[in-house]
Design a protein around this motif. Structure first.
Motif, short mmCIF file in Angstrom:
data_model
loop_
_atom_site.label_atom_id
_atom_site.label_comp_id
_atom_site.label_asym_id
_atom_site.label_seq_id
_atom_site.Cartn_x
_atom_site.Cartn_y
_atom_site.Cartn_z
N ALA B 7 2.81 95.12 42.43
CA ALA B 7 2.25 94.56 41.44
C ALA B 7 2.63 94.82 39.77
N GLU B 8 2.80 93.62 39.86
CA GLU B 8 3.12 94.37 37.77
C GLU B 8 1.95 95.38 37.88
N ALA B 9 3.42 96.41 36.73
CA ALA B 9 1.76 97.55 36.20
C ALA B 9 1.60 97.04 34.90
N SER B 10 0.33 97.98 35.29
CA SER B 10 -0.20 97.24 33.47
C SER B 10 0.72 98.31 33.13
N ASP B 11 -0.56 97.37 31.48
CA ASP B 11 0.62 98.18 30.78
C ASP B 11 -0.21 99.90 30.66
N LEU B 12 -1.36 100.18 31.08
CA LEU B 12 -1.98 101.36 31.51
C LEU B 12 -1.16 102.04 32.31
N ASP B 13 -0.84 102.30 33.53
CA ASP B 13 0.08 102.52 33.74
C ASP B 13 1.54 102.59 33.28
N LEU B 14 2.15 101.98 32.83
CA LEU B 14 3.79 102.43 32.31
C LEU B 14 2.84 103.27 31.01
N VAL B 15 2.14 102.87 30.50
CA VAL B 15 2.49 104.32 29.66
C VAL B 15 1.93 106.20 29.96
N ARG B 16 1.18 106.25 31.29
CA ARG B 16 0.90 107.16 32.74
C ARG B 16 2.50 107.68 32.34
N ARG B 17 2.72 106.89 33.11
CA ARG B 17 4.70 107.49 33.38
C ARG B 17 5.57 107.20 32.40
N ALA B 18 5.55 106.25 31.01
CA ALA B 18 5.76 106.73 30.13
C ALA B 18 5.80 108.38 29.10
N GLN B 19 4.07 108.93 29.26
CA GLN B 19 3.43 109.84 29.10
C GLN B 19 4.43 111.23 30.18
N ALA B 20 4.42 110.52 30.91
CA ALA B 20 5.14 111.96 31.97
C ALA B 20 6.78 112.01 31.88
N GLY B 21 7.51 111.06 30.79
CA GLY B 21 8.34 111.28 30.17
C GLY B 21 9.33 109.61 31.09
N ASP B 22 9.30 108.91 31.79
CA ASP B 22 9.80 108.10 32.61
C ASP B 22 9.90 106.68 31.64
N ALA B 23 11.17 107.10 30.96
CA ALA B 23 12.34 106.17 29.67
C ALA B 23 11.87 104.46 29.89
N ASP B 24 12.04 104.42 30.90
CA ASP B 24 12.50 102.66 31.82
C ASP B 24 11.02 102.50 31.59
N ALA B 25 9.82 103.46 31.54
CA ALA B 25 8.79 102.16 31.95
C ALA B 25 8.39 102.64 30.08
N SER B 68 -0.98 111.31 21.65
CA SER B 68 -2.25 110.82 21.65
C SER B 68 -3.23 109.02 21.88
N PHE B 69 -2.48 109.37 22.90
CA PHE B 69 -2.85 107.79 23.34
C PHE B 69 -3.66 108.24 24.51
N ARG B 70 -5.25 107.96 24.12
CA ARG B 70 -6.05 108.43 25.55
C ARG B 70 -6.68 106.99 26.14
N GLY B 71 -6.09 105.92 25.66
CA GLY B 71 -6.75 104.66 26.94
C GLY B 71 -7.70 103.93 26.15
N GLU B 72 -8.27 104.92 25.18
CA GLU B 72 -10.13 103.83 24.30
C GLU B 72 -9.43 102.41 23.53
N ALA B 73 -8.78 101.86 23.41
CA ALA B 73 -8.00 100.38 23.76
C ALA B 73 -7.45 100.02 24.05
N ALA B 74 -6.41 99.64 23.60
CA ALA B 74 -5.52 98.52 25.13
C ALA B 74 -4.01 99.46 24.52
N PHE B 75 -3.73 99.42 24.90
CA PHE B 75 -1.78 99.82 24.27
C PHE B 75 -1.49 99.05 23.27
N ARG B 76 -1.61 98.48 23.92
CA ARG B 76 -1.24 96.43 22.71
C ARG B 76 -1.99 96.79 21.41
N THR B 77 -2.65 97.19 21.64
CA THR B 77 -4.17 97.34 19.82
C THR B 77 -3.64 98.48 19.60
N TRP B 78 -3.25 99.59 19.91
CA TRP B 78 -2.41 100.16 19.63
C TRP B 78 -1.66 100.77 18.97
#
Lengths: 202, 203
Positions: B7-25, B68-78
């Motif tokens: 399944a296509e990863a949600s924006d939040l999943d991609l953000v978590r992976r990017a926060q972990a250092g995944d540049a492709d995410a 600093s992105f906490r996930g309170e708002a959508a990633f796109r909005t942020w």
């Protein structure tokens, strides 16, 4: 033109105009460009701004140093040379009197023996004083009432600030300064004018 | 149900992976949001070239601030809020003012890139009607650029079709009601200007 359709047409035209202004697409390769910038070494932002701020800070420091040197206090008065047997008395700070003061200077206790030899009093202009000095005019000399001192000559006015000399500590060479009293010296009661005052000759 | 394709990863999943250092995410996040970020910058700046630069800057800043992105708002909005601030900084910059004072209509202006839309003939219209419609569109675009900035920004963001009123409210930092009022006020001003110019509208 149908009036009921006019607002709708204009709204539709506005929508089309807005969409035409917002339909542009970003250049291809945005992902690659962003990732390459992220992988670059972090460069300092606004290098010119940092240089300008550093230069400004140096200029402010230099200006502060210059101003501080310019505002240094005046060199203190050198202490008088020590005279054997005499204690050194620190010179008092120079005092400068306001040139426009109309208040008569303070009067010290006049010496009783040398009143006639006293220096001419420095009387401000327009000051009304009792006539204590002999006058050539016999009429005036007989007058009892007070007279207005005529406008003082220039040599009686306070000297300009530049000629004011620094006060010296008391010593043997400094003559005693006496000031003629400005109060009423003639203690005779003032008689009424009428009947006794000869008045001006007509 | 067997899922052969992940399944296509949600924006939040991609953000978590990017926060972990995944540049492709993070690259995937760029791909998904590049048009929305670009058009937000375009609404503020009016130039596709400048909007492209600002969009890149916005993504780089978002990557650096991803922690600093906490996930309170959508990633796109942020992300859009970051892009809008970068666009406003560019709009206020002295360099931009100097460039526009030399060349008020730089290459890539919307009149040059989108004029082909109005040039496409419609079967139901005569050539004269098509020309009149093109002139009307050009006039409206000029009038839109002369609107007060707050009204123009709201009108362009709302009219692009990319954003909801809630997202626009977050981008501009004003309540939803204020956004709607600004859009309405912008339209009202445009109509008044068109009437003042004596422009007759054809059905």
């Amino acid at each position: 033109m149908k009036s009921d359709q006019e607002p709708l047409d204009l709204d539709a035209a506005i929508d089309r105009a807005v969409r035409s202004m917002m339909t542009a697409e970003p250049r291809p390769g945005m992902r690659q460009r962003v990732l390459s910038r992220i992988n670059e070494a972090p460069r300092r932002a606004f290098p010119m701004l940092r240089l300008a701020m550093a230069g400004g800070g140096i200029a402010v420091i230099a200006l502060a140093v210059v101003l501080r040197d310019g505002n240094r206090p005046i060199r203190p008065i050198e202490e008088p040379a020590r005279v054997p047997g005499h204690p050194v008395v620190a010179a008092p700070p120079p005092r400068v009197q306001a040139p426009a003061a109309r208040v008569p200077p303070p009067v010290s206790a006049p010496p009783t023996a040398n009143r006639t030899q006293a220096l001419s009093p420095r009387i401000p202009r327009g000051m009304v004083v009792a006539q204590s000095l002999p006058s050539e005019d016999p009429v005036r000399s007989a007058a009892v009432g007070p007279t207005v001192v005529p406008e003082a000559p220039e040599n009686l006015l306070l000297p300009p600030l530049s000629t004011i000399q620094e006060l010296q500590p008391p010593g043997d060479s400094v003559p005693a300064i006496t000031v003629a009293p400005i109060g009423i010296v003639n203690l005779q009661p003032i008689a009424p004018l009428q009947g006794q005052y000869p008045g001006p000759s007509r | 149900m067997t899922g052969t394709e992940p399944a296509e990863a949600s924006d939040l999943d991609l953000v978590r992976r990017a926060q972990a250092g995944d540049a492709d995410a993070f690259g995937e996040l760029v791909e998904r949001n590049r048009r929305a970020v670009f058009r937000a910058a375009l609404a503020a700046l009016g130039s596709p070239a400048e909007a492209d630069d600002v969009a890149q800057d916005a993504f780089v800043v978002a990557y650096r601030k991803l922690g600093s992105f906490r996930g309170e708002a959508a990633f796109r909005t942020w992300l859009l809020a970051i892009a809008w601030r970068k666009a406003l900084d560019r709009r206020k910059s002295l360099n931009r003012w100097l460039r526009l004072s030399v060349d008020p209509h730089p290459a890539g202006d919307d009149d040059h890139t989108t004029n082909w839309i109005e040039q496409m003939p419609e079967p139901s219209r005569s050539q004269e009607e098509t020309v009149a419609a093109q002139q009307l569109q050009q006039m409206l675009r000029k009038l839109i650029r002369t609107l007060p900035r707050k009204l123009k920004d709201a009108l362009l963001l709302a009219g692009s079709g990319e954003y909801t009123y809630e997202q626009i409210s977050h981008i501009l930092g004003v309540p939803v009601g204020t956004v709607k009022w600004r859009v309405s006020e912008a339209r009202k001003l445009l109509k008044e200007k068109m009437s003042a110019m004596g422009h007759a509208y054809e059905v």
